[in-house]
Design a protein around this motif. Structure first.
Motif, PDB file in Angstrom:
ATOM      1  N   ALA A 174       0.824  -1.208   0.000  1.00 60.57           N
ATOM      2  CA  ALA A 174       0.000   0.000   0.000  1.00 60.57           C
ATOM      3  C   ALA A 174       0.858   1.259   0.000  1.00 60.57           C
ATOM      4  N   LEU A 175       1.944   1.244   0.742  1.00 60.02           N
ATOM      5  CA  LEU A 175       2.844   2.399   0.776  1.00 60.02           C
ATOM      6  C   LEU A 175       3.534   2.595  -0.573  1.00 60.02           C
ATOM      7  N   GLU A 176       3.805   1.503  -1.264  1.00 60.63           N
ATOM      8  CA  GLU A 176       4.359   1.603  -2.617  1.00 60.63           C
ATOM      9  C   GLU A 176       3.380   2.335  -3.528  1.00 60.63           C
ATOM     10  N   GLY A 177       2.097   1.978  -3.393  1.00 62.96           N
ATOM     11  CA  GLY A 177       1.085   2.678  -4.176  1.00 62.96           C
ATOM     12  C   GLY A 177       0.931   4.119  -3.745  1.00 62.96           C
ATOM     13  N   ALA A 178       1.061   4.376  -2.460  1.00 65.87           N
ATOM     14  CA  ALA A 178       0.885   5.739  -1.949  1.00 65.87           C
ATOM     15  C   ALA A 178       1.935   6.691  -2.489  1.00 65.87           C
ATOM     16  N   ARG A 179       3.131   6.201  -2.696  1.00 60.02           N
ATOM     17  CA  ARG A 179       4.184   7.096  -3.208  1.00 60.02           C
ATOM     18  C   ARG A 179       4.238   7.120  -4.732  1.00 60.02           C
ATOM     19  N   GLY A 180       3.301   6.448  -5.396  1.00 65.14           N
ATOM     20  CA  GLY A 180       3.208   6.508  -6.848  1.00 65.14           C
ATOM     21  C   GLY A 180       4.074   5.520  -7.577  1.00 65.14           C
ATOM     22  N   ALA A 181       4.652   4.551  -6.859  1.00 59.72           N
ATOM     23  CA  ALA A 181       5.506   3.550  -7.506  1.00 59.72           C
ATOM     24  C   ALA A 181       4.692   2.445  -8.165  1.00 59.72           C
ATOM     25  N   ALA A 182       3.418   2.387  -7.900  1.00 58.50           N
ATOM     26  CA  ALA A 182       2.506   1.427  -8.518  1.00 58.50           C
ATOM     27  C   ALA A 182       1.177   2.120  -8.756  1.00 58.50           C
ATOM     28  N   ILE A 183       0.417   1.603  -9.706  1.00 54.23           N
ATOM     29  CA  ILE A 183      -0.883   2.173 -10.045  1.00 54.23           C
ATOM     30  C   ILE A 183      -1.976   1.354  -9.372  1.00 54.23           C
ATOM     31  N   TRP A 184      -2.867   2.053  -8.675  1.00 52.66           N
ATOM     32  CA  TRP A 184      -4.002   1.403  -8.048  1.00 52.66           C
ATOM     33  C   TRP A 184      -5.073   1.110  -9.092  1.00 52.66           C
ATOM     34  N   LEU A 185      -5.708  -0.051  -8.985  1.00 51.21           N
ATOM     35  CA  LEU A 185      -6.846  -0.385  -9.831  1.00 51.21           C
ATOM     36  C   LEU A 185      -8.051  -0.603  -8.914  1.00 51.21           C
ATOM     37  N   PHE A 186      -9.032   0.302  -9.009  1.00 56.01           N
ATOM     38  CA  PHE A 186     -10.203   0.275  -8.135  1.00 56.01           C
ATOM     39  C   PHE A 186     -11.460  -0.034  -8.937  1.00 56.01           C
ATOM     40  N   SER A 187     -12.253  -0.979  -8.449  1.00 55.72           N
ATOM     41  CA  SER A 187     -13.558  -1.261  -9.050  1.00 55.72           C
ATOM     42  C   SER A 187     -14.671  -1.065  -8.035  1.00 55.72           C
ATOM     43  N   SER A 188     -14.366  -0.381  -6.931  1.00 57.75           N
ATOM     44  CA  SER A 188     -15.348  -0.172  -5.867  1.00 57.75           C
ATOM     45  C   SER A 188     -14.988   1.063  -5.061  1.00 57.75           C
ATOM     46  N   SER A 189     -15.958   1.928  -4.836  1.00 54.11           N
ATOM     47  CA  SER A 189     -15.744   3.066  -3.945  1.00 54.11           C
ATOM     48  C   SER A 189     -15.529   2.600  -2.511  1.00 54.11           C
ATOM     49  N   GLU A 190     -16.194   1.517  -2.144  1.00 52.14           N
ATOM     50  CA  GLU A 190     -16.044   0.982  -0.791  1.00 52.14           C
ATOM     51  C   GLU A 190     -14.609   0.548  -0.532  1.00 52.14           C
ATOM     52  N   ALA A 191     -13.943   0.006  -1.545  1.00 53.13           N
ATOM     53  CA  ALA A 191     -12.553  -0.402  -1.399  1.00 53.13           C
ATOM     54  C   ALA A 191     -11.661   0.800  -1.083  1.00 53.13           C
ATOM     55  N   ILE A 192     -11.928   1.921  -1.721  1.00 52.06           N
ATOM     56  CA  ILE A 192     -11.151   3.131  -1.439  1.00 52.06           C
ATOM     57  C   ILE A 192     -11.366   3.565   0.002  1.00 52.06           C
TER      58      ILE A 192
END
Length: 256
Positions: free
Chosen positions: A184-202
């Motif tokens: 998650a921290l990797e995604g937070a710093r922009g090193a990976a792209i998040w793929l979301f299919s649910s607002s609840e997941a966010i």
């Protein structure tokens, strides 16, 4: 050049399928489920719904999970005569996998601009008139209480139909371990792209890591409403894509 890392946030079983498809397309996809799917502890309501299916003109399934948990409860196969509504191809495939004939399934066209309740209603509205009964099969919160959008129910009622809702499964928040937090921290710093299919997941992600600033994060979402949720949560770069592999890969590559 290394392939783009993508964090797939769907529940575990669906995430595994998406990870496989995205890896096959050349992306470095990894799963970080931000929602767990659990059965209802008491299936009496589901069994009662099965016993009265002949009362309904249509059954609307909000997701593949709704299909799987609804059809898992009875001891034997269900005899269906009602139409089965699905918001997208994944739910349609789940219906066929449990034995629903394709000719009984209504869903948005495969080339629809969006897979959602609005696109579904455009296909099924002529089926609804005075007295038509529709059963909506959906998920609930951790306590088994129904939640989610009621837009489609309002359209059915405005057209003279009546709506009943049955909760087929529960959605639970994730339990992060150390490896999940690192990803998650990797995604937070922009090193990976998040793929979301649910607002609840966010929402689950933000509650699990309330101290994180998401402005460096990049996300691809499968609906405009989910994209808006990501922006409101502070994600710095957000794109919207159809939930097909080809469209997702193209959007991820643009977001990279």
């Amino acid at each position: 050049m290394p392939s783009q890392r993508v964090i797939v946030t769907r529940p575990a079983r669906e995430a595994a399928r998406w990870v496989e498809a995205l890896r096959h397309a050349g992306l470095d996809a990894v799963a970080l489920p931000l929602m767990a799917i659990a059965p209802m502890p008491d299936t009496d309501a589901l069994r009662n719904a099965h016993a009265g299916l002949d009362r309904f003109a249509a059954l609307m399934f909000v997701s593949a999970a709704a299909v799987e948990h609804f059809f898992a409860a009875p001891a034997g196969a269900l005899a269906l005569s009602a139409r089965c509504w699905a918001t997208g191809p994944g739910t349609s495939q789940a219906l066929q996998a449990v034995g629903v004939p394709a000719e009984l399934i209504d869903a948005p066209a495969h080339d629809a601009a969006q897979f959602d309740s609005e696109a579904l209603w455009a296909r099924v509205a002529p089926q609804v008139g005075a007295g038509a009964r529709v059963l909506i099969v959906r998920g609930g919160d951790a306590g088994g209480r129904a939640n989610g959008r009621d837009w489609l129910a309002r359209q059915i009622e405005a057209a003279g139909g009546t709506v009943e809702t049955i909760v087929a499964y529960r959605r639970l928040p994730p339990a992060f371990d150390a490896a999940d937090r690192r990803l998650a921290l990797e995604g937070a710093r922009g090193a990976a792209i998040w793929l979301f299919s649910s607002s609840e997941a966010i929402g689950n992600l933000c509650r699990a890591l309330p101290e994180i600033d998401w402005k460096a994060s990049r996300a691809v979402t499968t609906h405009a409403r989910i994209a808006q949720t990501a922006r409101e949560a502070g994600f710095g770069s957000v794109r919207t894509s159809l939930p097909t592999v080809a469209a997702l890969v193209a959007s991820i590559e643009l977001a990279a």
